[in-house]
Design a protein around this motif. Structure first.
Motif, mmCIF file in Angstrom:
data_model
loop_
_atom_site.group_PDB
_atom_site.id
_atom_site.type_symbol
_atom_site.label_atom_id
_atom_site.label_comp_id
_atom_site.label_asym_id
_atom_site.label_seq_id
_atom_site.Cartn_x
_atom_site.Cartn_y
_atom_site.Cartn_z
ATOM 1 N N VAL A 281 0.857 -1.179 0.000
ATOM 2 C CA VAL A 281 0.000 0.000 0.000
ATOM 3 C C VAL A 281 0.896 1.232 0.000
ATOM 4 C CG1 VAL A 281 -1.749 1.298 1.273
ATOM 5 C CG2 VAL A 281 -1.857 -1.191 1.220
ATOM 6 N N VAL B 5 0.843 5.469 0.091
ATOM 7 C CA VAL B 5 0.021 6.620 0.441
ATOM 8 C C VAL B 5 0.847 7.877 0.200
ATOM 9 C CG1 VAL B 5 -1.305 7.766 2.249
ATOM 10 C CG2 VAL B 5 -1.117 5.274 2.248
ATOM 11 N N SER C 1 -3.636 10.313 -1.463
ATOM 12 C CA SER C 1 -3.861 9.412 -2.581
ATOM 13 C C SER C 1 -3.349 8.035 -2.147
ATOM 14 C CB SER C 1 -3.105 9.905 -3.808
ATOM 15 O OG SER C 1 -3.279 9.018 -4.872
ATOM 16 N N ILE C 2 -4.249 7.048 -2.138
ATOM 17 C CA ILE C 2 -3.922 5.704 -1.656
ATOM 18 C C ILE C 2 -3.912 4.758 -2.845
ATOM 19 C CG2 ILE C 2 -4.591 3.830 -0.116
ATOM 20 C CD1 ILE C 2 -6.309 5.969 1.387
ATOM 21 N N GLY C 3 -2.839 4.001 -2.967
ATOM 22 C CA GLY C 3 -2.743 3.033 -4.044
ATOM 23 C C GLY C 3 -2.325 1.678 -3.517
ATOM 24 N N ILE D 215 -0.669 -1.765 -4.481
ATOM 25 C CA ILE D 215 0.216 -2.248 -5.530
ATOM 26 C C ILE D 215 0.399 -3.746 -5.377
ATOM 27 C CG2 ILE D 215 2.515 -2.051 -6.525
ATOM 28 C CD1 ILE D 215 2.574 0.781 -5.221
ATOM 29 N N LEU E 196 -0.798 -1.474 -10.428
ATOM 30 C CA LEU E 196 -1.671 -0.741 -9.527
ATOM 31 C C LEU E 196 -3.011 -1.454 -9.469
ATOM 32 C CD1 LEU E 196 -1.920 1.833 -7.811
ATOM 33 C CD2 LEU E 196 -2.828 2.970 -9.830
ATOM 34 N N ALA F 27 -5.630 -0.794 -7.026
ATOM 35 C CA ALA F 27 -6.724 0.093 -6.654
ATOM 36 C C ALA F 27 -6.144 1.442 -6.282
ATOM 37 C CB ALA F 27 -7.492 -0.483 -5.464
ATOM 38 N N SER F 28 -6.912 2.489 -6.496
ATOM 39 C CA SER F 28 -6.447 3.825 -6.154
ATOM 40 C C SER F 28 -7.638 4.676 -5.740
ATOM 41 C CB SER F 28 -5.732 4.456 -7.350
ATOM 42 O OG SER F 28 -5.294 5.738 -7.026
ATOM 43 N N THR F 29 -7.448 5.492 -4.724
ATOM 44 C CA THR F 29 -8.502 6.386 -4.266
ATOM 45 C C THR F 29 -7.881 7.634 -3.648
ATOM 46 O OG1 THR F 29 -10.522 6.524 -2.938
ATOM 47 C CG2 THR F 29 -8.697 5.325 -1.977
ATOM 48 N N SER F 30 -8.641 8.710 -3.582
ATOM 49 C CA SER F 30 -8.183 9.956 -2.948
ATOM 50 C C SER F 30 -9.158 10.349 -1.858
ATOM 51 C CB SER F 30 -8.092 11.083 -3.975
ATOM 52 O OG SER F 30 -7.098 10.799 -4.920
ATOM 53 N N THR G 42 -10.079 3.133 1.919
ATOM 54 C CA THR G 42 -10.131 2.596 0.569
ATOM 55 C C THR G 42 -11.006 1.358 0.655
ATOM 56 O OG1 THR G 42 -8.878 1.809 -1.330
ATOM 57 C CG2 THR G 42 -7.920 1.369 0.827
#
Length: 183
Positions: A87, A89, A117-119, A121, A130, A132-135, A162
């Motif tokens: 993860v 961030v 911004s969270i991704g 990996i 990647l 998933a990704s969210t802000s 997330t």
């Protein structure tokens, strides 16, 4: 009248510029996951960069970027085994810092507010993608000290959720914080 306003504006700008303190800082540290993300990640690394302005001797305001990388863990619970990805961030924040003393050893408290911004990996052998990704809105209170250019702090980052998992961490950082200008 316009000349008087222009003269006043230039005089005030000149007065504040003579006492201006530009701050430039960076550092690295160790991040310990907390919240729901702690169930499927181990610790990781944390890094930060900041550029700011010393409003007074005791108050700084800065733009702060932090990047935390939490390493995924292997799961072996209730007969289910597998591995979870990492993860990452990244946060962009406006940070305010208050120093409790004016010289020498300077303990402080700070609060950053901004966007995270969270991704997630996924790592598989030699490739990474990647997943998933969210802000989200994020906040980051911290306690630390500055001695000369040495800057150390402990910070709590709440980066939101997330999916259904909350993403938080506690980081312990060491770095350098330079001051240019001013007294």
């Amino acid at each position: 009248m316009k000349k008087l306003l222009l003269f006043t504006a230039v005089a005030l700008l000149g007065l504040t510029a003579t006492n201006a303190q530009v701050k430039l800082g960076f550092g690295v540290g160790y991040a310990v996951p907390s919240g729901d993300v702690a169930d499927f990640t181990d610790g990781g690394i944390s890094a930060h960069f900041e550029l700011g302005y010393g409003v007074t001797e005791n108050i700084d305001v800065s733009f702060l970027y932090t990047g935390d990388f939490l390493v995924g863990a292997d799961l072996d619970e209730a007969g289910v085994s597998g591995s979870i990805g990492n993860v990452a961030v990244g946060t962009y924040m406006v940070n305010g810092r208050y120093y409790f003393t004016e010289s020498g050893f300077r303990p402080y408290g700070s609060l950053g507010l901004g966007l995270a911004s969270i991704g997630a990996i996924e790592v598989d052998g030699s490739s990474a993608e990647l997943a998933a990704s969210t802000s989200n809105f994020a906040f980051r209170p911290a306690l630390g000290f500055k001695y000369g250019v040495l800057n150390m702090n402990a910070a709590y980052l709440s980066a939101g959720k997330t999916g259904e998992a909350s993403v938080n961490d506690i980081s312990f950082n060491i770095g350098l914080l330079f001051t240019f200008g001013g007294k």
